[in-house]
Write an enzyme that holds these catalytic residues in place. Structure first.
Site, PDB file in Angstrom:
ATOM      1  CG  ASP A 250      79.267  57.847  17.181  1.00 41.92           C
ATOM      2  OD1 ASP A 250      79.465  57.205  18.230  1.00 41.92           O
ATOM      3  OD2 ASP A 250      78.696  57.365  16.195  1.00 41.92           O
ATOM      4  CG  ASN A 251      75.013  57.774  17.873  1.00 42.45           C
ATOM      5  OD1 ASN A 251      75.318  58.291  16.797  1.00 42.45           O
ATOM      6  ND2 ASN A 251      74.907  56.480  18.029  1.00 42.45           N
TER       7      ASN A 251
HETATM    8  P1  AMP Z   1      75.277  55.083  13.716  1.00 41.21           P
HETATM    9  O1  AMP Z   1      75.055  53.676  14.086  1.00 41.21           O
HETATM   10  O2  AMP Z   1      74.199  55.636  12.831  1.00 41.21           O
HETATM   11  O3  AMP Z   1      75.565  55.983  14.852  1.00 41.21           O
HETATM   12  O4  AMP Z   1      76.560  55.077  12.777  1.00 41.21           O
HETATM   13  C1  AMP Z   1      77.865  54.808  13.220  1.00 41.21           C
HETATM   14  C2  AMP Z   1      78.841  55.046  12.093  1.00 41.21           C
HETATM   15  O5  AMP Z   1      78.637  54.111  11.019  1.00 41.21           O
HETATM   16  C3  AMP Z   1      78.740  56.419  11.451  1.00 41.21           C
HETATM   17  O6  AMP Z   1      80.024  56.836  11.072  1.00 41.21           O
HETATM   18  C4  AMP Z   1      77.873  56.161  10.243  1.00 41.21           C
HETATM   19  O7  AMP Z   1      78.044  57.131   9.251  1.00 41.21           O
HETATM   20  C5  AMP Z   1      78.362  54.794   9.802  1.00 41.21           C
HETATM   21  N1  AMP Z   1      77.344  54.067   9.032  1.00 41.21           N
HETATM   22  C6  AMP Z   1      76.225  53.511   9.517  1.00 41.21           C
HETATM   23  N2  AMP Z   1      75.514  52.915   8.528  1.00 41.21           N
HETATM   24  C7  AMP Z   1      76.189  53.120   7.378  1.00 41.21           C
HETATM   25  C8  AMP Z   1      75.963  52.746   6.016  1.00 41.21           C
HETATM   26  N3  AMP Z   1      74.884  52.063   5.629  1.00 41.21           N
HETATM   27  N4  AMP Z   1      76.885  53.146   5.125  1.00 41.21           N
HETATM   28  C9  AMP Z   1      77.986  53.824   5.497  1.00 41.21           C
HETATM   29  N5  AMP Z   1      78.251  54.190   6.744  1.00 41.21           N
HETATM   30  C10 AMP Z   1      77.368  53.849   7.700  1.00 41.21           C
HETATM   31 MG    MG Z   2      75.278  58.011  14.645  1.00 41.06          MG
END
Ligand code: AMP
Ligand code: MG
Length: 493
Positions: A250-251
């Site tokens: 997803d990244n």
């Molecule tokens: P990431 O670590 O940014 O790649 O995020 C992984 C998943 O967690 C994604 O679906 C993000 O939208 C979700 N996510 C990360 N941080 C938050 C937050 N503070 N609130 C809601 N969703 C989050």
């Molecule tokens: Mg992400």
């Protein structure tokens, strides 16, 4: 020009309902604009003056930009190898797309603008530290010449966010070629929505790979093209010592831009096993593992595309396997281009070049040398042998590169470039300045603890010219001194 003339053209919002959830940003109490990227705003064809004047409102989500159609995108993803069928934008809201001055379509997204239907247990918010980190590092990547999402603005919200401690809240405005990821394809594949899979693939081809429109098998060509951009991207990361830190599917963008600067970091001392991310306990995303993970992620994209690659299942599988199998050759070809330029090897390749490259990297590793400075000093040494001492000073044993330098010079003497031209070319690919972790942390600390953004501004300024020697900022080029080392970075959630 007034706000009403922002030329939004929201192509993603015109896709079927299953692709996203409409959602408005949640207003914040006391927004303040702390950073604004005027140059980027102008490239986007936006009214920079107006946006800066009213930036606190617009970039917090408190005031809607006319013509915006805020939405959270649906996606799935493999996180550290585990498939999660429903992730989606949990703390990011796409406010719309504009076509920039160069004719390129770009997403504008607010990160930390409040909860969405995909927030699960998260608060939809972002803390100031991760926002400033993403600002600094994404802009530094751009200045280094590496495809990346960009930073348009950052605001503080005047509201706390609750993590392991109470932190100031902030919203980050991100600009991307698009926010479509490997995980976006996985979302529809996992649900067996084949029609949506091809709608997504068509959208992506139109938007990022228009040259594939006439291809005989456009979806297979798409898989190959994405693989090639990712192979190229990762080769460039390795060239500057970048460790993404959380290469979940997803990244990984479909456009080939670097995205998601959570626990990323730049390596100081050369060691392929380097890991900074506190959540990467097994080193899955270590510096030297990134090409292999790139291939693993491309295999997940290939799997997701299977239903539309060929009507015949066996043929689809065969084509997908072949495409995944080509990834490492693609990566090696890109890496060779990157590393040869770093060593100043310009003319036709010779058989012994591979050994020359390997021997240098082995010595840098054994001698615990700073990766960035070693190559920068090598550029000096091509012009002037008296610079060898400065290179030697980066090694545990200052004489350790002696025989290698002799072999390298012998090899360079067979190339046609003058030493001056070669040194200049090497300085265009071997940065003097990278976002050193200890400098990033110092700037973040001053902002978070004291509300002092001057170090943040100074760091951004130095990093906007990474290939220039900036003697006044020599301290920013230095590796951490004992006691200054940062050993772990934390995800920005
Ligand atoms: P990431 O670590 O940014 O790649 O995020 C992984 C998943 O967690 C994604 O679906 C993000 O939208 C979700 N996510 C990360 N941080 C938050 C937050 N503070 N609130 C809601 N969703 C989050
Ligand atoms: Mg992400």
């Amino acid at each position: 020009m007034s706000a009403a003339t922002i030329p939004f053209d929201n192509s993603y919002a015109r896709l079927p309902d299953a692709f996203f959830a409409p959602v408005d940003p949640t207003p914040v109490e006391a927004p303040q604009l702390i950073a604004f990227n005027r140059v980027l705003a102008e490239q986007l064809g936006l009214d920079a003056e107006m946006l800066e004047r009213h930036g606190a409102g617009y970039f917090s989500g408190n005031v809607a930009l006319p013509g915006s159609l805020p939405l959270a995108m649906a996606y799935a993803g493999h996180q550290f190898g585990q498939f999660v069928p429903r992730l989606g934008d949990g703390r990011a809201i796409l406010i719309g797309e504009v076509v920039d001055r160069a004719g390129k379509r770009r997403d504008i997204q607010l990160k930390g603008a409040g909860p969405t239907p995909y927030s699960r247990r998260g608060d939809g918010r972002a803390a100031l530290g991760p926002v400033l980190r993403e600002y600094i590092i994404s802009e530094a990547m751009h200045a280094l010449g590496i495809p990346t999402t960009r930073a348009l603005a950052a605001v503080t919200t005047g509201q706390p966010v609750y993590r392991d401690r109470v932190l100031p809240g902030a919203v980050f405005t991100r600009v991307a070629a698009s926010h479509i990821r490997v995980g976006t394809f996985q979302f529809f594949a996992a649900r067996g929505e084949v029609e949506n899979l091809s709608i997504l693939a068509d959208h992506v081809i139109e938007r990022h790979y228009p040259e594939l429109k006439g291809a005989e098998r456009p979806y297979l060509a798409l898989l190959d093209a994405v693989a090639d951009r990712q192979a190229s991207l990762i080769a460039r990361w390795l060239g500057v010592g970048f460790i993404h830190g959380v290469m979940n599917t997803d990244n990984m963008t479909i456009s080939g831009e670097t995205i998601d600067f959570g626990p990323c970091a730049f390596m100081d001392r050369y060691d392929p096993r380097t890991v900074f991310s506190s959540i990467d306990q097994h080193g899955r995303y270590a510096f030297g593992n990134q090409p292999g993970i790139g291939q693993w992620n491309i295999a997940r994209l290939a799997e997701a595309l299977l239903p539309i690659l060929d009507d015949d299942e066996d043929k689809a599988l065969e084509a997908a396997n072949a495409a995944v199998g080509r990834f490492m050759d693609r990566f090696q070809a890109h890496w060779k281009t990157v590393i040869r330029a770093k060593l100043g090897l310009a003319d036709a390749e010779r058989d012994s070049d591979q050994d020359l490259i390997r021997d240098l990297l082995v010595t840098l590793y054994e001698q615990k040398a700073d990766y960035t400075l070693a190559f920068r000093r090598l550029a000096d040494a091509t012009e002037d042998e008296s610079a060898d001492a400065a290179l030697g000073a980066l090694l545990e044993d200052p004489t350790a590169l002696g025989p290698w330098l002799a072999a390298w010079r012998e090899r360079l003497s067979q190339d046609t470039a003058t030493p001056q031209a070669r040194a200049a070319a090497m300085r265009r690919v071997n940065p003097a300045f990278i976002p050193r972790n200890h400098k990033v942390e110092e700037a973040l600390g001053a902002a978070i603890d004291d509300g002092d953004f001057s170090l943040f501004a100074a760091l951004n300024d130095v990093l906007s010219r990474p290939y220039e020697d900036q003697p006044a900022f020599a301290a920013y080029a230095e590796p951490p001194k004992p006691g200054e080392e940062i050993t772990a970075t934390f995800c920005g959630t």
